[in-house]
Design a protein around this motif. Sequence first.
Motif, PDB file in Angstrom:
ATOM      1  N   TYR A 265       0.832  -1.200   0.000  1.00 45.29           N
ATOM      2  CA  TYR A 265       0.000   0.000   0.000  1.00 45.29           C
ATOM      3  C   TYR A 265       0.866   1.249   0.000  1.00 45.29           C
ATOM      4  N   GLN A 266       0.217   2.380  -0.337  1.00 48.15           N
ATOM      5  CA  GLN A 266       0.858   3.687  -0.323  1.00 48.15           C
ATOM      6  C   GLN A 266      -0.125   4.667   0.309  1.00 48.15           C
ATOM      7  N   THR A 267       0.406   5.610   1.061  1.00 50.25           N
ATOM      8  CA  THR A 267      -0.428   6.678   1.613  1.00 50.25           C
ATOM      9  C   THR A 267       0.240   8.023   1.349  1.00 50.25           C
ATOM     10  N   LEU A 268      -0.578   9.060   1.261  1.00 48.88           N
ATOM     11  CA  LEU A 268      -0.105  10.427   1.083  1.00 48.88           C
ATOM     12  C   LEU A 268      -0.567  11.264   2.269  1.00 48.88           C
ATOM     13  N   ASP A 269       0.319  12.121   2.771  1.00 49.10           N
ATOM     14  CA  ASP A 269       0.022  12.967   3.923  1.00 49.10           C
ATOM     15  C   ASP A 269       0.425  14.412   3.623  1.00 49.10           C
ATOM     16  N   ALA A 270      -0.126  15.335   4.384  1.00 50.75           N
ATOM     17  CA  ALA A 270       0.223  16.750   4.237  1.00 50.75           C
ATOM     18  C   ALA A 270       0.147  17.431   5.595  1.00 50.75           C
ATOM     19  N   MET A 271       0.782  18.574   5.702  1.00 54.66           N
ATOM     20  CA  MET A 271       0.727  19.350   6.931  1.00 54.66           C
ATOM     21  C   MET A 271       0.887  20.825   6.637  1.00 54.66           C
TER      22      MET A 271
ATOM     23  N   ASN B 242      -3.382  10.189   5.200  1.00 54.99           N
ATOM     24  CA  ASN B 242      -4.076   9.369   4.207  1.00 54.99           C
ATOM     25  C   ASN B 242      -5.053  10.226   3.393  1.00 54.99           C
ATOM     26  N   LEU B 243      -4.499  11.214   2.721  1.00 57.09           N
ATOM     27  CA  LEU B 243      -5.295  12.189   1.963  1.00 57.09           C
ATOM     28  C   LEU B 243      -6.278  11.565   0.980  1.00 57.09           C
ATOM     29  N   THR B 244      -5.913  10.447   0.394  1.00 61.95           N
ATOM     30  CA  THR B 244      -6.784   9.816  -0.599  1.00 61.95           C
ATOM     31  C   THR B 244      -7.789   8.868   0.041  1.00 61.95           C
ATOM     32  N   ASP B 245      -7.781   8.781   1.351  1.00 59.97           N
ATOM     33  CA  ASP B 245      -8.670   7.896   2.115  1.00 59.97           C
ATOM     34  C   ASP B 245      -8.569   6.460   1.598  1.00 59.97           C
ATOM     35  N   ARG B 246      -7.354   6.061   1.282  1.00 61.92           N
ATOM     36  CA  ARG B 246      -7.105   4.727   0.743  1.00 61.92           C
ATOM     37  C   ARG B 246      -7.366   3.663   1.807  1.00 61.92           C
ATOM     38  N   ARG B 247      -8.060   2.612   1.421  1.00 62.05           N
ATOM     39  CA  ARG B 247      -8.280   1.497   2.338  1.00 62.05           C
ATOM     40  C   ARG B 247      -7.090   0.546   2.208  1.00 62.05           C
ATOM     41  N   TYR B 248      -6.472   0.258   3.330  1.00 62.23           N
ATOM     42  CA  TYR B 248      -5.320  -0.643   3.341  1.00 62.23           C
ATOM     43  C   TYR B 248      -5.289  -1.388   4.665  1.00 62.23           C
ATOM     44  N   TYR B 249      -4.454  -2.395   4.713  1.00 62.77           N
ATOM     45  CA  TYR B 249      -4.314  -3.195   5.922  1.00 62.77           C
ATOM     46  C   TYR B 249      -2.923  -2.944   6.498  1.00 62.77           C
ATOM     47  N   SER B 250      -2.898  -2.400   7.703  1.00 67.35           N
ATOM     48  CA  SER B 250      -1.622  -2.023   8.304  1.00 67.35           C
ATOM     49  C   SER B 250      -0.885  -3.213   8.890  1.00 67.35           C
ATOM     50  N   SER B 251      -1.618  -4.191   9.418  1.00 67.74           N
ATOM     51  CA  SER B 251      -0.958  -5.346  10.019  1.00 67.74           C
ATOM     52  C   SER B 251      -1.962  -6.457  10.272  1.00 67.74           C
TER      53      SER B 251
ATOM     54  N   PRO C 182      -7.265  -2.917   9.706  1.00 67.90           N
ATOM     55  CA  PRO C 182      -7.256  -1.876   8.672  1.00 67.90           C
ATOM     56  C   PRO C 182      -6.373  -0.700   9.084  1.00 67.90           C
ATOM     57  N   GLY C 183      -5.802  -0.052   8.093  1.00 67.72           N
ATOM     58  CA  GLY C 183      -5.015   1.146   8.349  1.00 67.72           C
ATOM     59  C   GLY C 183      -5.917   2.330   8.646  1.00 67.72           C
TER      60      GLY C 183
END
Length: 135
Positions: free
Chosen positions: A80-86, A102-111, A121-122
């Motif tokens: 998976y890939q996530t994008l962040d901003a600040m 997680n700007l794109t609100d991507r569904r992923y599994y963290s562990s 889920p992430g």
Amino acid sequence: NGPHGLSAYVSYGYTDAKITKDEVLPVGDHLQNTPRNAGRIWVVWAPPAGALKGWRFGGGGYAADTRPGTLPNSYSLPGYQTLDAMVARDFGRWSVQLNLKNLTDRRYYSSSGVYQEGVFPGEPFTAQLSLRAVY
């Protein structure tokens, strides 16, 4: 800060963690929740002068490839890939910062659970506001 108030942070990890000797687990299986390739990039701009002095703007991402969900390796979690901003504003010894994860609100599994109790889920899109004081 680098030239013109720009800073970049890059990290990469290659991990080949696997069972080399064991009485129960299959030799050669990779460790649970451990991607072979993972990395992060983060860029921050803190204008050194002008109307935006005192502000900080940043963005970046994280990526991890597939990784075993269990030991023994009976299934894998997808990469998976996530994008962040600040954005942040400094006021002397105080600062206020807004992080957008997680700007794109991507569904992923963290562990997955160590004792095979499930797949987790992430974090969905999240906004986090913080206030900090430096003494």
